[in-house]
Design an enzyme around this catalytic site. Structure first.
Site, PDB file in Angstrom:
ATOM      1  N   ASP A 187      53.660 -59.179 -63.091  1.00 14.61           N
ATOM      2  CA  ASP A 187      53.290 -58.084 -62.195  1.00 14.61           C
ATOM      3  C   ASP A 187      53.588 -58.453 -60.737  1.00 14.61           C
ATOM      4  O   ASP A 187      52.793 -58.203 -59.830  1.00 14.61           O
ATOM      5  CB  ASP A 187      51.825 -57.694 -62.343  1.00 14.61           C
ATOM      6  CG  ASP A 187      51.534 -56.348 -61.688  1.00 14.61           C
ATOM      7  OD1 ASP A 187      52.428 -55.489 -61.678  1.00 14.61           O
ATOM      8  OD2 ASP A 187      50.410 -56.172 -61.169  1.00 14.61           O
ATOM      9  N   SER A 216      46.812 -52.515 -54.417  1.00 14.27           N
ATOM     10  CA  SER A 216      47.742 -53.336 -55.194  1.00 14.27           C
ATOM     11  C   SER A 216      48.888 -53.865 -54.344  1.00 14.27           C
ATOM     12  O   SER A 216      49.516 -53.120 -53.597  1.00 14.27           O
ATOM     13  CB  SER A 216      48.337 -52.521 -56.352  1.00 14.27           C
ATOM     14  OG  SER A 216      47.389 -52.333 -57.355  1.00 14.27           O
ATOM     15  N   HIS A 262      53.963 -53.083 -60.576  1.00 11.27           N
ATOM     16  CA  HIS A 262      53.544 -51.720 -60.916  1.00 11.27           C
ATOM     17  C   HIS A 262      53.523 -50.798 -59.702  1.00 11.27           C
ATOM     18  O   HIS A 262      53.469 -49.586 -59.853  1.00 11.27           O
ATOM     19  CB  HIS A 262      52.180 -51.735 -61.622  1.00 11.27           C
ATOM     20  CG  HIS A 262      51.006 -52.005 -60.724  1.00 11.27           C
ATOM     21  ND1 HIS A 262      50.487 -53.261 -60.510  1.00 11.27           N
ATOM     22  CD2 HIS A 262      50.238 -51.164 -59.992  1.00 11.27           C
ATOM     23  CE1 HIS A 262      49.452 -53.197 -59.688  1.00 11.27           C
ATOM     24  NE2 HIS A 262      49.279 -51.926 -59.362  1.00 11.27           N
TER      25      HIS A 262
END
Length: 538
Positions: free
Chosen positions: A295, A379, A262
């Site tokens: 992910d 992230s 992402h």
């Protein structure tokens, strides 16, 4: 629960002189014994000076000296003189017990009492009938002290002599000063006699902690110092100009960077990727492969020449234990190189969230939960153990906004509340190797459709016929049917469809697993050999 940072490129004493300390006071004398005595008030205006060379009493621990001013010849307006101060300081610096001479020193004219100490009715200096004036303000006066009119500038914190308004006001001020000096004179006077009145600092210097200053192996400072040069900040931008900030870390010496899908999803299709190292150098990058379901993504520097490529060591996430120390590094809200610490709060925490790509698909992980502070922008950054080895890839946070959070960073997303989730590095490594080798992810599957909304009782196989179980697939071969509720996968309890998928994806195609299921109220088990699916569109 995305942790990407969408759209963000985004701490004297005023010179309050505690009444000039009585330098000659003894340190052992109790506070009550240190109270300065006010000068006796003469009944009549003095007319004659005292006999010279009269010795003053010596200060002893039992009591502070009683200071009696010499009979005045003629008081004149001028600054009040501390009857103790100058002589005591000079004697203290010489290392001798201070004595207060009753008669003036040879180099100093005799001091005169001020008008404040004159008896009621006494004529003011210069008035008819008053005694002749001494050196106060006269031609034989010594130079004014610092801060007085005509004298040198007072240093910062130096006391400023009070202006005389009324005799009664000055007497009250002197009384207050005497009481204060009596309380602190003993200790401060001893310090001044020992160190010299020119020194006034009371700070204490730390001797230092060798263990802290050495940054011993395993300390957070040591781990951060070694890891930061290998952690990068990723700027992703789509053709339309949308994008955000995330984190990644050096995976190998060929220039591969491991991060979240992402983080780079917006730039995956003809967008722009920029990677910035801790030394401030930036490099263009491209997507090698990405796995929306896991992910996980791998990108690579287009021209790695000149880049310091020091891969972070990879740990074994299966061997982590709840309570193990963790260190998270990333760029929360665009603040590159941020280091936070915590512990492993839980293992095998099922997490399902949107991938941030806007396609409505979800990512699933059996995550490591940590309370290390993780925010949007963290992230893709590494979660390290106490040895500085990567045990996870930070991917998600739980939102306190009530919306359940998500990788996409919606309006309900908030900052860290101590619920962060990382993809175990064992799984992330497997996926990264697939992406580098095939440029596409490979998923293990049982080829059965399960309910993704219900939770608590297990993962129910929904649908009918081929919609529920693919003919000839792993689940079909194991004898599973529509309506069966899977409650365990090996030793892991299954409470929902997302939990089942998260656990299956910790394995590889070809692995054999044991499922426990309920059919018509009865519990049974079956062995399943996991199948394979390539790509995210299956």
């Amino acid at each position: 629960m995305s942790t990407e940072n969408e759209g963000a490129a985004r701490p004297a004493d005023a010179g309050q002189d505690k009444a000039a300390p009585s330098e000659g006071a003894s340190p052992q004398a109790p506070a009550a014994d240190q109270t300065a005595q006010l000068p006796a008030v003469p009944a009549e205006p003095p007319v004659a000076p005292p006999a010279p060379q009269a010795a003053a009493p010596e200060v002893t621990p039992a009591a502070a000296p009683e200071v009696t001013p010499a009979p005045a010849q003629t008081p004149a307006p001028g600054p009040a003189v501390d009857p103790h101060g100058q002589a005591a300081a000079q004697y203290a610096q010489a290392g001798r017990t201070a004595q207060f001479p009753a008669a003036p020193l040879a180099h100093q004219p005799q001091s005169q009492p001020s008008a404040a100490f004159a008896a009621p009715g006494a004529p003011a200096p210069g008035a008819p009938g008053a005694a002749p004036a001494g050196w106060y303000g006269g031609a034989d006066a010594p130079p004014p002290y610092a801060g007085a009119p005509g004298g040198p500038a007072a240093p910062w914190g130096a006391p400023v002599p009070p202006k005389r308004k009324r005799a009664g006001g000055l007497v009250a001020a002197v009384v207050a000063a005497a009481l204060i000096a009596g309380g602190v004179g003993g200790g401060v006077g001893y310090w001044a006699a020992d160190k010299g009145v020119g020194e006034s600092s009371t700070t204490v210097s730390s001797s230092g902690d060798p263990k802290t200053e050495s940054r011993s192996p395993g300390s957070v400072a040591d781990i951060a110092n070694k890891a930061l040069p290998s952690v990068v900040t990723i700027e992703a931008q789509s053709n339309s100009g949308e994008g955000g900030t995330g984190t990644g870390f050096v995976y190998d010496k060929q220039g591969h960077i491991l991060t979240n899908n992402h983080v780079v999803a917006s730039a995956a299709e003809s967008g722009k990727l920029a990677v910035t190292f801790s030394d401030g150098k930036s490099y263009d990058a491209e997507v090698v492969g990405r796995a929306q379901g896991y992910d996980v993504a791998v990108i690579k520097l287009k021209d790695p020449s000149g880049a310091k490529l020091n891969p972070l060591p990879l740990g074994n996430s299966d061997r982590t234990a709840v309570g193990d120390a963790t260190v998270a590094i990333g760029a929360p809200f665009g603040l590159s190189g941020t280091v936070t610490t915590g512990i492993v709060s839980a293992k095998k925490r099922p997490v399902a969230s949107s991938d941030g790509g806007g396609n409505g698909k979800a990512s699933y992980m059996s995550a490591l939960q940590t309370d290390a502070s993780i925010n949007p922008g963290n992230s893709g950054g590494p979660l390290l153990n106490a040895q500085g080895a990567v045990i996870g890839v930070n991917s998600a946070i739980q939102s306190a906004g009530g919306g359940g959070g998500g990788f996409g960073g919606g309006q309900s997303q908030s900052g860290s509340i101590g619920l962060g989730f990382a993809i175990p590095i064992n799984q992330a490594k497997n996926v990264a190797e697939q992406l580098i080798k095939f440029r596409t992810p490979v998923y293990p599957v049982i080829q059965a459709t399960v309910n993704m909304k219900d939770s608590g009782s297990g993962a129910r196989i929904d649908g009918s016929g081929s919609d529920a179980v693919t003919p000839g697939g792993p689940a079909d071969k194991a004898g599973l049917k529509a309506g069966d509720v899977i409650t365990k996968l090996d030793d892991t309890k299954i409470d929902s469809g997302p939990t089942l998928i998260s656990e299956i994806w910790t394995h590889r195609p070809g692995d054999k697993v044991t499922v426990t299921y309920i059919r018509d109220g009865k519990t049974a088990t079956a062995q399943i050999v996991l199948g394979e699916r390539r790509g995210d569109n299956g």
